[in-house]
Design a protein around this motif. Structure first.
Motif, short mmCIF file in Angstrom:
data_model
loop_
_atom_site.label_atom_id
_atom_site.label_comp_id
_atom_site.label_asym_id
_atom_site.label_seq_id
_atom_site.Cartn_x
_atom_site.Cartn_y
_atom_site.Cartn_z
N ALA A 42 7.14 34.91 -18.98
CA ALA A 42 6.12 35.84 -19.43
C ALA A 42 4.82 35.64 -18.65
CB ALA A 42 5.85 35.64 -20.93
N VAL A 43 3.97 36.66 -18.69
CA VAL A 43 2.73 36.60 -17.91
C VAL A 43 1.79 35.51 -18.41
CG1 VAL A 43 2.84 39.02 -17.24
CG2 VAL A 43 1.71 38.39 -19.38
N CYS A 44 2.00 35.04 -19.63
CA CYS A 44 1.15 33.97 -20.16
C CYS A 44 1.54 32.60 -19.61
CB CYS A 44 1.22 33.95 -21.69
SG CYS A 44 0.64 35.48 -22.46
N CYS A 45 2.66 32.54 -18.94
CA CYS A 45 3.11 31.29 -18.33
C CYS A 45 2.86 31.36 -16.82
CB CYS A 45 4.59 31.05 -18.61
SG CYS A 45 5.02 31.02 -20.37
N PHE A 46 2.08 30.44 -16.31
CA PHE A 46 1.68 30.52 -14.91
C PHE A 46 1.32 29.13 -14.40
CE2 PHE A 46 -1.72 31.65 -17.85
CZ PHE A 46 -2.63 30.64 -17.62
N ASP A 47 1.20 29.03 -13.08
CA ASP A 47 0.69 27.83 -12.42
C ASP A 47 -0.72 28.11 -11.93
OD1 ASP A 47 3.13 26.44 -12.73
OD2 ASP A 47 3.95 27.53 -11.01
N CYS A 48 -1.46 27.05 -11.68
CA CYS A 48 -2.83 27.19 -11.20
C CYS A 48 -2.90 26.71 -9.75
CB CYS A 48 -3.80 26.38 -12.07
SG CYS A 48 -3.89 26.97 -13.78
#
Length: 854
Positions: free
Chosen positions: A530-536
């Motif tokens: 989902a778009v709420c899961c991401f890397d920085c």
């Protein structure tokens, strides 16, 4: 005989039981106390059948069925009903000289259906009557909608309208299926938006959801998905509770694992309360499920264990329809006592059964040791406390809606009440019902009640924080509100002070899939999630992100640069080779010193102009060379300081012209020496060139050619002021752009060709015999000059900005200094330190010795 003895034994046993009961309890209450639901808060179906009587009649008709099964929520419903009726009956402006009365049946659905189906069903079913039987105006049903649906066809047979006071159900709103049923509760059209706004306010973007597998739950899920896409909220899981009993028990473990294995700390709960959804939380009471529940008021229930249904150590957030506080309701609760209802024996029985009261066997209405505090403690077990819940407020408004509808009927039938004076009044239920569906009024609390569902505004919500303190206490605090009538940024209002007071925390527990990307980083989506899961990932060079969770970094403007943390763009420092810089002031001092020294030498030459060493190599050319060198040393002053268009043009043209004069002068001096010493055979033509001073014309001719090149340069692509923003990090370098690079190289190449010609001629004439022959010095000076500018060309390609200017200035000073020192230093040495050599007498002796030797 045996059978007879058995019957006698049973009869004696029953008789002894009755005698025993008479010794312990009053005869009128011969039954065992039923406390199975004393700790619970389950909402049971209650039917309120409304009818009218002439004059003022006090409502003391608690039915005998109330003592069978009672919960705090049920008693709230009954009290709100009586409170509304007392307000209406005492108000002469609504129903003058008419009283509303009610028959109450709670948890009698099963027995009621049996009675209807039996041969004596007409005695129990409202509005189905024979002669002298009571006819009801309307039946208020709820709060369980499924049982209200089942009653629809039965009430239709008796032509009794039904008003549902429970939470809004879309299935009940179908006119074709339920033409005689209407519901007073507002639609939850903005509930999904309200919950998403709350989740976004607390920065929860990773939440779970539990709904029932029916139209109500699926519709809410659909609305939630639409709103969450606009607010950057994601669903970690969606648990859809099956309505099939067998499938439900098979899926119990899966339901539990979905919550426990998910990283979401916040779970949205909505759906049909009458489905299996409720049982999930009852079964989970003993499990340590540490989640923050977000739900609606119909789930603020107390279980049979005395705990809040949505039990959570972090508290629960409940959305309740917004309504004003009903004035006088708390005082009314505090005055509800059997002594005020002396004619109703069932109320005394109710208190005796639930509140540990006692009474003499002779009088069943005189209760002893029965305090109102006992009732209040019992009521406080529900989160509603002594205030009205959504359901009780709907019932309160329903009674007023019936009264106002009846008022409209009376306005059309003015003589009805006078003709029926002293009799039991009867009105046409359908006519009253037609008014009820479209009426609107302001209730005593000051809220506008609009019964027309098509014209109703979106529901407004109060947001409560509920914390459970087992076994019998809880905390319910209003911490915010939501209204869809306001603009987006004003729809949700949360009181930070009340949140901190209720929770004791300044910040709520996070519920996120990924740690927010701090400023200086940008989000990089994780593939397949989902778009709420991401890397920085850090921002690229010279790009910034000054907020958390930025999708893309922002490039700094050309005149700014990113700081070390890449969170802000800083203004670049404008730099140039300034007079204040150590390098700049050093070059200025060096230029001024060399120009002053050249001027001094010029003065020395003027003073000793008649000496052999000055006259030997054409003193006019020496003067021209000295003057041009003075300007060559002063030329770097145009390169130092803030550039302007004029100074950019002047520095290039001045450099080209004065150096052309200097190199052409050296060339003229070299040719003069060659003409003087190489022409050994007398030749009138060569002699005439030397005597006429033809070599001196080399200077203006060469200078004119350079001036022509500079004119073409300025006319086509002149130098201009340029700002280089990329050359040095954090700096804007102000330099003079050459304009046409080809023109610059042509001017420099022309100078080089003159220098190379001078070097070649001087090199060939270096061994000519003469006392003051300067060809060796001219050769060496041209060697230095060419070396400097060849080195400059190599460095020019790899140097930028202020350093390039410094290199160019240094090359000018070095090449000028090379010419000056190589040519004039030996002469100054002889003039100043060896004056005897610089005399005609010495000059003749030296020449004589040379001739004698030869």
């Amino acid at each position: 005989m045996t059978k007879m003895l058995s019957l006698i034994f049973v009869f004696l046993t029953l008789k002894l039981s009755l005698i025993f009961c008479s010794l312990t309890d009053p005869k009128c209450f011969w039954r065992v106390k039923d406390k199975r639901n004393q700790e619970g808060d389950e909402e049971l179906d209650c039917l309120f059948s409304i009818y009218t009587k002439h004059g003022y009649v006090k409502n003391d008709h608690f039915t005998g069925n109330l003592d069978k099964k009672l919960t705090p929520k049920n008693i709230h419903l009954i009290f709100s009903l009586y409170f509304a009726m007392e307000e209406i009956n005492r108000n002469p402006h609504i129903l003058p000289n008419i009283s509303l009365l009610v028959d109450i049946n709670c948890d009698l659905f099963a027995s009621h259906i049996k009675a209807v189906l039996s041969s004596r069903g007409t005695e129990h079913f409202p509005n189905y009557y024979c002669t002298k039987q009571r006819r009801y105006l309307i039946v208020l049903t709820g709060p369980l909608w499924r049982k209200s649906v089942i009653l629809v066809p039965l009430l239709h047979i008796s032509r009794t309208p039904e008003l549902y006071y429970g939470h809004f159900q879309s299935l009940l709103n179908t006119h074709e299926r339920n033409p005689h049923l209407y519901q007073i509760s507002p639609k939850d059209t903005s509930l999904a938006l309200a919950m998403v706004s709350l989740v976004a306010h607390f920065k929860w973007n990773w939440v779970g959801m539990i709904i029932s597998n029916d139209d109500h739950g699926i519709q809410f899920l659909s609305e939630w998905r639409g709103e969450m896409q606009r607010n950057f909220v994601c669903l970690a899981f969606v648990t859809i509770i099956s309505t099939d009993t067998n499938l439900y028990f098979k899926m119990l473990n899966k339901y539990y694992n979905q919550i426990m294995t998910s990283s979401a700390k916040v779970v949205i709960v909505n759906g049909d309360k009458e489905s299996h959804l409720k049982w999930n939380f009852i079964l989970w009471q003993s499990l340590d499920i540490r989640r923050i529940w977000v739900s609606v008021s119909k789930f603020d229930m107390i279980t049979v264990r005395g705990d809040f249904l949505l039990k959570s150590p972090h508290g629960t957030l409940i959305f309740s329809h917004q309504h004003s506080e009903v004035s006088g309701f708390k005082q009314f609760l505090q005055t509800v006592h059997p002594s005020n209802y002396s004619n109703e024996i069932s109320l005394a029985k109710l208190w005796w059964n639930y509140f540990k009261c006692s009474l003499p066997s002779s009088n069943c209405n005189k209760l002893k040791y029965c305090s109102i505090e006992t009732l209040l403690k019992w009521l406080f077990r529900t989160p509603s406390g002594m205030s009205m819940s959504d359901t009780t407020y709907n019932l309160y408004n329903a009674v007023f809606a019936v009264a106002h509808s009846l008022h409209e009927v009376l306005l059309q039938q003015v003589d009805t009440w006078s003709n029926n004076a002293g009799k039991e009044l009867e009105f046409d239920p359908w006519k009253m019902f037609s008014f009820l569906k479209n009426i609107q009024f302001v209730n005593p609390a000051g809220d506008l009640v609009n019964m027309n569902q098509k014209l109703k505004l979106d529901a407004e919500y109060d947001i409560f924080y509920i914390m459970d303190f087992p076994p019998n206490f809880g905390l319910k605090v209003k911490i915010g509100k939501f209204s869809g009538r306001f603009p987006n940024y004003q729809q949700l209002y949360m009181s930070d002070e009340m949140i901190e007071w209720a929770t004791g925390l300044r910040q709520t527990a996070p519920s996120i899939c990924s740690v927010p990307c701090r400023p200086g980083f940008r989000k990089s989506p994780q593939q397949g999630k989902a778009v709420c899961c991401f890397d920085c990932n850090p921002c690229p060079e010279n790009e910034i992100s000054n907020m958390t969770n930025m999708d893309e970094c922002v490039k700094c403007p050309p005149d700014q640069y990113a700081n070390a943390y890449q969170t802000h763009c800083l203004k670049k420092v404008v730099t140039f080779l300034a007079y204040e810089d150590p390098l700049g002031i050093s070059l200025v001092c060096l230029a001024l010193c060399f120009s002053a020294l050249t001027a001094v030498v010029f003065c020395v030459f003027l003073k000793h102009q008649d000496t052999p060493i000055v006259k030997a190599n054409n003193r006019v050319l020496s003067y021209v060379l000295l003057i041009s060198l003075i300007f060559c040393f002063l030329c770097p002053l145009l390169y130092i300081g803030h550039p302007h268009t004029i100074t950019c043009i002047m520095q290039q043209t001045t450099f080209a012209i004065v150096f052309t004069v200097a190199t052409s002068t050296v060339l003229a001096k070299t040719i003069t020496v060659v003409l003087a010493f190489k022409v050994t055979v007398p030749d009138k033509r060569m002699r005439s060139l030397l005597v006429s001073g033809a070599p001196n014309f080399i200077i203006p001719v060469c200078t004119m050619i350079q001036m022509l090149l500079c004119g073409i340069w300025i006319g086509t692509s002149p130098p201009f002021v340029d700002a280089d923003v990329h050359m040095e990090h954090g700096h804007i370098i102000i330099v003079c752009n050459k304009g046409s690079v080809i023109s610059f190289y042509c001017a420099l190449g022309y100078l080089g060709s003159l220098a190379l010609a001078s070097f070649t001629i001087a090199f060939l004439a270096r061994n000519l015999p003469d006392t003051f022959n300067e060809t060796k010095f001219l050769t060496f000076s041209m060697l230095v000059f060419c070396s400097v500018w060849v080195t400059f060309l190599a460095v020019y390609q790899s140097t930028k900005g202020k350093s390039l200017v410094a290199v160019e200035v240094f090359s000018i000073l070095a090449s000028s200094g090379g010419l000056f020192l190589c040519i004039f230093a030996p002469k100054c040495y002889i003039i100043l330190l060896r004056p005897k050599i610089n005399s005609f007498h010495k000059f003749r002796i030296t020449n004589a010795k040379a001739e004698y030797i030869h």
